[in-house]
Design a protein around this motif. Structure first.
Motif, PDB file in Angstrom:
ATOM      1  N   ASP A  88       0.805  -1.230   0.000  1.00 29.14           N
ATOM      2  CA  ASP A  88       0.000   0.000   0.000  1.00 29.14           C
ATOM      3  C   ASP A  88       0.836   1.277   0.000  1.00 29.14           C
ATOM      4  OD1 ASP A  88      -2.309  -1.625   0.107  1.00 29.14           O
ATOM      5  OD2 ASP A  88      -2.157  -1.726   2.294  1.00 29.14           O
ATOM      6  N   LEU A  89       1.975   1.250  -0.666  1.00 31.66           N
ATOM      7  CA  LEU A  89       2.771   2.460  -0.856  1.00 31.66           C
ATOM      8  C   LEU A  89       2.825   2.788  -2.343  1.00 31.66           C
ATOM      9  CD1 LEU A  89       5.790   1.835   1.565  1.00 31.66           C
ATOM     10  CD2 LEU A  89       3.802   3.298   1.963  1.00 31.66           C
ATOM     11  N   CYS A 217       6.915   5.101  -1.242  1.00 28.95           N
ATOM     12  CA  CYS A 217       6.521   5.930  -0.106  1.00 28.95           C
ATOM     13  C   CYS A 217       5.025   6.226  -0.151  1.00 28.95           C
ATOM     14  CB  CYS A 217       7.319   7.230  -0.097  1.00 28.95           C
ATOM     15  SG  CYS A 217       7.204   8.202  -1.618  1.00 28.95           S
ATOM     16  N   GLU A 218       4.551   6.866   0.913  1.00 31.27           N
ATOM     17  CA  GLU A 218       3.139   7.238   0.978  1.00 31.27           C
ATOM     18  C   GLU A 218       2.814   8.327  -0.039  1.00 31.27           C
ATOM     19  OE1 GLU A 218       2.559   8.394   5.009  1.00 31.27           O
ATOM     20  OE2 GLU A 218       2.895   6.385   5.819  1.00 31.27           O
ATOM     21  N   ASP A 219       3.720   9.280  -0.159  1.00 28.69           N
ATOM     22  CA  ASP A 219       3.500  10.410  -1.076  1.00 28.69           C
ATOM     23  C   ASP A 219       4.836  11.097  -1.301  1.00 28.69           C
ATOM     24  OD1 ASP A 219       2.716  12.962  -2.243  1.00 28.69           O
ATOM     25  OD2 ASP A 219       0.690  12.468  -1.600  1.00 28.69           O
ATOM     26  N   THR A 228       8.321   6.446   6.621  1.00 28.55           N
ATOM     27  CA  THR A 228       7.364   6.722   5.544  1.00 28.55           C
ATOM     28  C   THR A 228       7.674   5.991   4.249  1.00 28.55           C
ATOM     29  OG1 THR A 228       8.605   8.686   4.854  1.00 28.55           O
ATOM     30  CG2 THR A 228       6.858   9.004   6.486  1.00 28.55           C
TER      31      THR A 228
END
Length: 249
Positions: A88-89, A217-219, A228
């Motif tokens: 989920d990254l 990464c997440e964002d 992160t």
């Protein structure tokens, strides 16, 4: 062209990279590898001489599955890296050229959209026909219906003959490489200054004038740290067509 040593060097200078188990072929054959440190699921991949996600196997659930992969992989490769599987990254390719960030693309794994009529297999065939036309301008290869695709379909309670509902997104791969059916969209304006500095620092550490870093990464707009995300690896001969001609943007 030695992913494990490159990441080890980056780690020495504080760049977030995945924790990894390095497995030489001879050590594996002689039973000298301690797999007890692993926490499943994991990712296994060749250490050198590959590109485009070739022979990367994600979401390995247990040691039996890992042993099967290694037994096959060592018929071709001398060294394998085993890393934690990050779920989920988002995946980004950050292109650095002589100390400047020239481009960023967000990469998404292969997928199809259900129409309520056609099976997964038929939808993939239609998508691959479209990709063959787009492939004249960008490195864009066919979606593969391989073992990994079957595993990720099973995670979604589907198989190749299932008929997804209209509008249902069906994932078909874990890695986001264009050579494995992935898509790319421009994210040049999204990367924050901290991540630009991190990419340029990493290029300087590795002494590479041209390099594509795979950020997970997440964002990309949020500064990357060990909590992160990670820089998965450095690509010393990156495919720049994904920056020149992304599938969107």
């Amino acid at each position: 062209n030695h992913k494990h040593l490159a990441n080890h060097l980056l780690s020495e200078y504080g760049v977030p990279v995945p924790k990894a188990l390095f497995v030489p072929r001879d050590d594996f054959k002689n039973g000298k590898v301690d797999f007890s440190m692993l926490s499943y699921p994991v990712v296994a991949k060749p250490n050198a001489n590959t590109g485009g996600g070739t022979d990367v196997f994600c979401n390995i659930q247990n040691q039996a599955m890992l042993m099967q992969y290694l037994s096959e992989a060592f018929k071709q490769y001398k060294e394998i890296i085993i890393e934690k599987f990050h779920r989920d990254l988002k995946s980004y390719r950050v292109l650095v050229f002589y100390g400047q960030v020239l481009g960023v693309v967000e990469r998404s794994p292969a997928k199809i959209i259900g129409d309520g009529v056609n099976s997964v297999r038929a939808l993939v065939e239609k998508e691959n026909n479209t990709r063959r036309q787009m492939g004249k301008e960008v490195t864009l290869k066919a979606i593969l219906l391989n073992e990994e695709a079957c595993i990720i379909l099973k995670d979604q309670c589907l198989d190749l003959e299932s008929i997804p509902a209209k509008g249902q997104v069906v994932k078909l791969c874990y890695t986001s490489n264009s050579g494995r059916g992935g898509t790319m969209k421009t994210a040049n304006s999204e990367i924050c200054e901290a991540n630009k500095r991190l990419a340029k620092k990493a290029a300087k550490i590795l002494n590479l004038n041209l390099v594509g870093f795979d950020f997970l990464c997440e964002d990309i707009s949020i500064p990357l740290d060990k909590k992160t995300g990670v820089i998965l690896e450095a690509n010393h001969s990156p495919d720049i067509s994904i920056n020149e001609s992304p599938t969107s943007g």
